[in-house]
Design a protein around this motif. Structure first.
Motif, PDB file in Angstrom:
ATOM      1  N   LEU A  21      83.136  88.038 -18.001  1.00  0.00           N
ATOM      2  CA  LEU A  21      81.712  87.558 -17.087  1.00  0.00           C
ATOM      3  C   LEU A  21      81.054  88.264 -17.094  1.00  0.00           C
ATOM      4  O   LEU A  21      81.379  89.245 -16.039  1.00  0.00           O
ATOM      5  CB  LEU A  21      82.397  86.757 -15.968  1.00  0.00           C
ATOM      6  N   ILE A  22      79.964  88.391 -16.814  1.00  0.00           N
ATOM      7  CA  ILE A  22      78.744  88.976 -16.090  1.00  0.00           C
ATOM      8  C   ILE A  22      77.917  88.029 -15.335  1.00  0.00           C
ATOM      9  O   ILE A  22      77.284  86.713 -15.476  1.00  0.00           O
ATOM     10  CB  ILE A  22      77.183  89.089 -17.797  1.00  0.00           C
ATOM     11  N   LEU A  23      77.693  88.873 -14.229  1.00  0.00           N
ATOM     12  CA  LEU A  23      77.378  88.378 -12.805  1.00  0.00           C
ATOM     13  C   LEU A  23      75.956  88.445 -13.311  1.00  0.00           C
ATOM     14  O   LEU A  23      75.186  89.548 -13.265  1.00  0.00           O
ATOM     15  CB  LEU A  23      77.987  88.701 -11.607  1.00  0.00           C
ATOM     16  N   ASN A  50      83.099  98.382  -7.830  1.00  0.00           N
ATOM     17  CA  ASN A  50      84.270  98.946  -9.660  1.00  0.00           C
ATOM     18  C   ASN A  50      84.283  97.857 -10.571  1.00  0.00           C
ATOM     19  O   ASN A  50      84.454  98.655 -11.065  1.00  0.00           O
ATOM     20  CB  ASN A  50      85.700  98.908  -8.677  1.00  0.00           C
ATOM     21  N   VAL A  51      83.397  97.624 -10.702  1.00  0.00           N
ATOM     22  CA  VAL A  51      82.546  97.447 -12.316  1.00  0.00           C
ATOM     23  C   VAL A  51      81.509  97.835 -12.560  1.00  0.00           C
ATOM     24  O   VAL A  51      80.469  98.080 -11.534  1.00  0.00           O
ATOM     25  CB  VAL A  51      82.285  95.693 -12.091  1.00  0.00           C
ATOM     26  N   PRO A  52      80.323  97.950 -13.570  1.00  0.00           N
ATOM     27  CA  PRO A  52      79.291  98.624 -13.754  1.00  0.00           C
ATOM     28  C   PRO A  52      77.985  97.788 -12.882  1.00  0.00           C
ATOM     29  O   PRO A  52      78.221  96.187 -13.046  1.00  0.00           O
ATOM     30  CB  PRO A  52      79.269  98.453 -15.313  1.00  0.00           C
ATOM     31  N   ILE A  53      76.808  98.539 -12.214  1.00  0.00           N
ATOM     32  CA  ILE A  53      75.900  97.909 -12.263  1.00  0.00           C
ATOM     33  C   ILE A  53      74.225  97.953 -13.777  1.00  0.00           C
ATOM     34  O   ILE A  53      74.446  99.585 -13.405  1.00  0.00           O
ATOM     35  CB  ILE A  53      74.731  97.655 -11.364  1.00  0.00           C
ATOM     36  N   GLY A  54      74.134  97.014 -14.650  1.00  0.00           N
ATOM     37  CA  GLY A  54      72.746  97.171 -15.344  1.00  0.00           C
ATOM     38  C   GLY A  54      71.848  97.109 -14.950  1.00  0.00           C
ATOM     39  O   GLY A  54      71.811  95.788 -14.285  1.00  0.00           O
ATOM     40  N   VAL A  55      70.649  97.636 -15.100  1.00  0.00           N
ATOM     41  CA  VAL A  55      68.966  96.937 -14.705  1.00  0.00           C
ATOM     42  C   VAL A  55      68.481  97.027 -16.276  1.00  0.00           C
ATOM     43  O   VAL A  55      68.491  97.360 -17.198  1.00  0.00           O
ATOM     44  CB  VAL A  55      68.398  97.934 -14.376  1.00  0.00           C
ATOM     45  N   ARG A  77      85.508  87.567  -6.439  1.00  0.00           N
ATOM     46  CA  ARG A  77      86.159  86.053  -6.662  1.00  0.00           C
ATOM     47  C   ARG A  77      85.639  85.166  -7.624  1.00  0.00           C
ATOM     48  O   ARG A  77      85.797  84.257  -7.920  1.00  0.00           O
ATOM     49  CB  ARG A  77      85.150  85.220  -5.220  1.00  0.00           C
ATOM     50  N   LEU A  78      84.729  85.390  -8.358  1.00  0.00           N
ATOM     51  CA  LEU A  78      83.979  85.279 -10.187  1.00  0.00           C
ATOM     52  C   LEU A  78      84.574  86.359 -10.939  1.00  0.00           C
ATOM     53  O   LEU A  78      84.296  85.473 -11.962  1.00  0.00           O
ATOM     54  CB  LEU A  78      82.451  85.359  -9.353  1.00  0.00           C
ATOM     55  N   HIS A  79      85.219  87.148 -10.695  1.00  0.00           N
ATOM     56  CA  HIS A  79      86.217  87.919 -11.494  1.00  0.00           C
ATOM     57  C   HIS A  79      85.211  88.472 -12.835  1.00  0.00           C
ATOM     58  O   HIS A  79      85.386  87.905 -13.766  1.00  0.00           O
ATOM     59  CB  HIS A  79      87.272  86.651 -12.338  1.00  0.00           C
ATOM     60  N   SER A  80      83.860  89.088 -11.674  1.00  0.00           N
ATOM     61  CA  SER A  80      82.842  89.249 -13.152  1.00  0.00           C
ATOM     62  C   SER A  80      83.682  90.656 -13.422  1.00  0.00           C
ATOM     63  O   SER A  80      83.477  91.635 -12.596  1.00  0.00           O
ATOM     64  CB  SER A  80      81.949  89.864 -12.218  1.00  0.00           C
ATOM     65  N   SER A  81      83.074  90.723 -14.633  1.00  0.00           N
ATOM     66  CA  SER A  81      83.472  92.251 -15.676  1.00  0.00           C
ATOM     67  C   SER A  81      81.820  93.100 -15.094  1.00  0.00           C
ATOM     68  O   SER A  81      81.989  94.414 -15.626  1.00  0.00           O
ATOM     69  CB  SER A  81      83.449  92.061 -16.819  1.00  0.00           C
ATOM     70  N   MET A  82      80.600  92.215 -15.001  1.00  0.00           N
ATOM     71  CA  MET A  82      79.538  93.537 -14.555  1.00  0.00           C
ATOM     72  C   MET A  82      78.598  92.631 -13.633  1.00  0.00           C
ATOM     73  O   MET A  82      78.705  91.909 -13.774  1.00  0.00           O
ATOM     74  CB  MET A  82      78.683  94.016 -16.198  1.00  0.00           C
ATOM     75  N   VAL A  83      77.671  93.470 -13.096  1.00  0.00           N
ATOM     76  CA  VAL A  83      76.977  92.510 -12.673  1.00  0.00           C
ATOM     77  C   VAL A  83      74.964  93.311 -13.641  1.00  0.00           C
ATOM     78  O   VAL A  83      74.947  94.187 -13.504  1.00  0.00           O
ATOM     79  CB  VAL A  83      76.932  93.287 -10.745  1.00  0.00           C
TER      80      VAL A  83
END
Length: 309
Positions: free
Chosen positions: A185-187, A263-268, A232-238
């Motif tokens: 899941l991607i946030l 604790n998950v990667p952030i990308g732009v 809460r959304l069980h996201s693998s990445m933002v």
């Protein structure tokens, strides 16, 4: 005259593939394969007695050649004349003109608020082209041109109507795609200075097609809320996207601090990644670029590197 059988066309041991398998092998969805056949005659699969399409290895090779021409910027309407030419042939100079005319038609339709025609153009573009090409050659250039125009001469009615249309179309696809996949899941969130969700919506389309589940926020999610949202959304990445430069403090301090704490990667990605490449290049934020299909393609290696996949 008796119908042609598969054995009459190919030796008995020639493998034949159903459309779903061809889609998996080539990355071209079945809707597009059928559109290439019906509208332009680019491929001619055989049929079973019940009418199901069957593709030989030659058909798959032809599909790959079609993709090569499309990736060189040739519109699908011009591909038929090029398929049997040597691979070294120059890309025709008329390509950009054809794409320019398609972009102008889309832009004019958006500005005219002609929603039935806009819906037809939207579905046609996604049927005739792989999504990455439709985004790169049509939707992203048009959105860039419109946002530049709106920066000088705001037109809230056109912008908000187009955003509402695009949001509803993408939302439908996301709803069903999220149910059909178990992918990470991607946030996906807009950034604070972006006045609308257009860049986020393009990213959502691309990420969903690549098998990710997408939780989309078309207004900026506060950075303080990211840890709770991820949990809460069980996201693998933002993933953040914006068509704007964004505030200096947000880019230089707030976003890197949020990335360090997560604790998950952030990308732009999006225009902001091009405009701010030097500001974020060596920090904890992953700069994925302004070419949206390439940016989404970089997610999987990034998730593997982070130990999430």
């Amino acid at each position: 005259m008796a119908p042609m059988s598969n054995k009459a066309t190919h030796p008995p041991d020639t493998p034949l593939y159903p459309i779903r398998e061809v889609s998996r092998l080539t990355g071209v969805n079945s809707v597009t394969l059928r559109a290439w056949e019906r509208r332009y005659g680019l491929i001619r699969p055989q049929r079973t007695p019940k009418g199901h399409r069957l593709y030989a290895q030659d058909d798959i090779a032809r599909i790959e050649r079609i993709l090569q021409w499309l990736n060189r910027g040739v519109p699908v309407s011009q591909v038929a004349d090029l398929l049997d030419q040597p691979e070294t042939v120059e890309t025709p100079t008329a390509d950009s003109g054809d794409w320019a005319s398609q972009q102008q038609l889309l832009k004019t339709t958006i500005e005219a608020i002609d929603l039935p025609k806009l819906e037809a153009l939207y579905h046609e573009s996604l049927a005739l082209y792989p999504l990455s090409i439709a985004i790169n050659e049509l939707w992203q250039p048009v959105i860039l041109a419109l946002e530049a125009k709106w920066a000088d001469r705001p037109d809230d009615l056109v912008r908000r109507t187009f955003e509402a249309f695009f949001r509803s179309q993408v939302g439908i696809r996301l709803h069903y795609a999220n149910q059909a996949t178990r992918g990470p899941l991607i946030l996906l969130s807009a950034m604070p200075d972006d006045p609308g969700p257009l860049w986020v919506l393009m990213c959502a389309l691309l990420a969903s097609e690549q098998g990710y589940r997408v939780q989309m926020f078309d207004h900026s999610l506060a950075l303080d809320d990211l840890p709770q949202a991820v949990t809460r959304l069980h996201s693998s990445m933002v993933l953040f996207s914006s068509g704007q430069r964004e505030d200096d403090d947000y880019i230089s301090h707030a976003l890197p601090q949020a990335a360090e704490a997560l604790n998950v990667p952030i990308g732009v990605c999006g225009e902001v990644a091009r405009l701010r490449e030097n500001d974020l290049r060596d920090g904890p934020v992953n700069m994925l670029g302004d070419d949206l299909p390439q940016a989404i393609a970089r997610l999987r290696p990034l998730l593997r590197e982070s130990g999430i996949l």
